[in-house]
Design a protein around this motif. Structure first.
Motif, PDB file in Angstrom:
ATOM      1  N   CYS A  54     -93.497 -45.800 -60.372  1.00 49.18           N
ATOM      2  CA  CYS A  54     -93.876 -45.090 -61.388  1.00 49.18           C
ATOM      3  C   CYS A  54     -92.834 -44.223 -61.810  1.00 49.18           C
ATOM      4  CB  CYS A  54     -95.210 -44.446 -61.390  1.00 49.18           C
ATOM      5  SG  CYS A  54     -96.125 -43.855 -62.579  1.00 49.18           S
ATOM      6  N   ALA A  55     -91.649 -44.872 -62.371  1.00 49.34           N
ATOM      7  CA  ALA A  55     -90.599 -43.958 -62.933  1.00 49.34           C
ATOM      8  C   ALA A  55     -89.670 -44.777 -63.718  1.00 49.34           C
ATOM      9  CB  ALA A  55     -89.844 -43.484 -61.728  1.00 49.34           C
ATOM     10  N   MET A  78     -89.859 -48.053 -68.122  1.00 50.01           N
ATOM     11  CA  MET A  78     -90.812 -47.411 -67.057  1.00 50.01           C
ATOM     12  C   MET A  78     -91.155 -48.851 -66.267  1.00 50.01           C
ATOM     13  SD  MET A  78     -92.193 -44.530 -66.936  1.00 50.01           S
ATOM     14  CE  MET A  78     -93.379 -43.701 -65.725  1.00 50.01           C
ATOM     15  N   CYS A  82     -96.957 -47.712 -62.283  1.00 53.68           N
ATOM     16  CA  CYS A  82     -98.164 -46.928 -62.785  1.00 53.68           C
ATOM     17  C   CYS A  82     -99.186 -47.231 -62.901  1.00 53.68           C
ATOM     18  CB  CYS A  82     -97.534 -46.218 -64.000  1.00 53.68           C
ATOM     19  SG  CYS A  82     -95.843 -45.549 -63.892  1.00 53.68           S
ATOM     20  N   THR A  83    -100.287 -46.503 -62.686  1.00 55.39           N
ATOM     21  CA  THR A  83    -101.846 -46.984 -62.931  1.00 55.39           C
ATOM     22  C   THR A  83    -102.378 -45.769 -63.608  1.00 55.39           C
ATOM     23  OG1 THR A  83    -102.624 -45.677 -60.799  1.00 55.39           O
ATOM     24  CG2 THR A  83    -101.912 -48.065 -60.604  1.00 55.39           C
ATOM     25  N   ASN A  84    -103.416 -46.106 -64.338  1.00 55.84           N
ATOM     26  CA  ASN A  84    -104.234 -45.156 -65.170  1.00 55.84           C
ATOM     27  C   ASN A  84    -105.323 -44.766 -64.682  1.00 55.84           C
ATOM     28  OD1 ASN A  84    -102.305 -45.374 -67.314  1.00 55.84           O
ATOM     29  ND2 ASN A  84    -103.287 -46.903 -68.260  1.00 55.84           N
TER      30      ASN A  84
END
Length: 85
Positions: A54-55, A78, A82-84
């Motif tokens: 997540c970067a 990105m 990443c998770t929401n």
């Protein structure tokens, strides 16, 4: 006579191998993307995999322009980690 034919064939195969070793596969220089970069993409050849983080990570795209010239473009994306939630 058989020995002469065998020697001739071995000589030809050695020449063929030597000729193939002189072929160079030059990679184009890596270009770094900016907002001012003028892109001429006719065909995408390869996209590098994006890391599972997540970067912001670097990625590369190999493509051909409309004149058939190959380019390698490095840009930032990105990561896929990443998770929401």
């Amino acid at each position: 006579m058989k020995r002469l034919i065998a020697l001739a064939l071995m000589g030809l195969s050695t020449l063929a191998m030597a000729d193939g070793s002189n072929v160079t596969h030059s990679q184009p220089a890596v270009e770094h993307y900016t907002y001012a970069t003028d892109l001429d993409i006719a065909k995408v050849i390869n996209l590098s995999p994006v890391d599972d983080v997540c970067a912001v990570v670097p990625a590369k795209m190999t493509y051909e322009d409309h004149q058939g010239k190959r380019h390698v473009l490095e840009y930032s994306v990105m990561g896929n980690g990443c998770t929401n939630g």
